[in-house]
Scaffold this active site. Structure first.
Site, short mmCIF file in Angstrom:
data_model
loop_
_atom_site.label_atom_id
_atom_site.label_comp_id
_atom_site.label_asym_id
_atom_site.label_seq_id
_atom_site.Cartn_x
_atom_site.Cartn_y
_atom_site.Cartn_z
CG HIS A 2 -6.97 -2.92 3.15
ND1 HIS A 2 -6.24 -1.78 2.92
CD2 HIS A 2 -8.20 -2.69 2.62
CE1 HIS A 2 -6.99 -0.88 2.29
NE2 HIS A 2 -8.18 -1.40 2.09
CG ASP A 27 -2.06 1.00 1.09
OD1 ASP A 27 -3.22 0.54 0.96
OD2 ASP A 27 -1.80 2.22 1.11
CG HIS A 35 -8.69 -3.07 -2.33
ND1 HIS A 35 -9.60 -2.33 -3.06
CD2 HIS A 35 -8.53 -2.41 -1.17
CE1 HIS A 35 -9.96 -1.26 -2.35
NE2 HIS A 35 -9.33 -1.29 -1.20
#
Ligand code: 5GP
Ligand code: ZN
Length: 112
Positions: free
Chosen positions: A103, A32, A101
């Site tokens: 995380h 990220d 997505h």
């Protein structure tokens, strides 16, 4: 199918740089850009769809494939001691990128 106006599709296509930690024909895992934990990875399917709420049987198979891969990827990237998976769905969750997505947060004793 990938989208022309999606930041994660551009990362998958290599049009935007990223720090990749794992890639195969179905998924990509990269760091990220604004990490919220010592380790903050994003796992994305190589198929563009926006929301968890758009899940169907085919997409669920891809998600299942990703979940089967994530423990080893996490352990090899600083999360051997544990980690948290998060999927933000929609506005109330603060979703900002509309390509599904997961995380992967870890690398520390998570404070929340
Ligand atoms: P969301 O809030 O949609 O669940 O999470 C989107 C995440 O994507 C955020 O944590 C944000 O920092 C990350 N992100 C947004 N744009 C980029 C980018 O261009 N590169 C990378 N590596 N991460 C990004
Ligand atoms: Zn996309």
């Amino acid at each position: 199918m990938l989208s022309d106006d999606c930041v994660f599709c551009k990362i998958i296509k290599g049009q935007i740089p990223s720090t990749k930690v794992y890639e195969d024909e179905k998924m990509l895992v990269f760091k990220d850009i604004e990490p919220k934990a010592n380790v903050h990875l994003l796992a994305v399917p190589k198929d563009h769809f926006k929301l968890l709420s758009q899940m169907d049987e085919i997409r669920a198979q891809t998600l299942s494939y990703m979940l089967a891969k994530i423990p080893q990827i996490a352990a090899q990237n600083g999360c051997a001691n544990g980690y948290r998976l998060v999927i933000n769905q929609g506005d109330d969750a603060g979703q900002t990128v509309f390509h599904l997505h997961i995380h992967i947060l870890g690398g520390e004793n998570l404070p929340w």
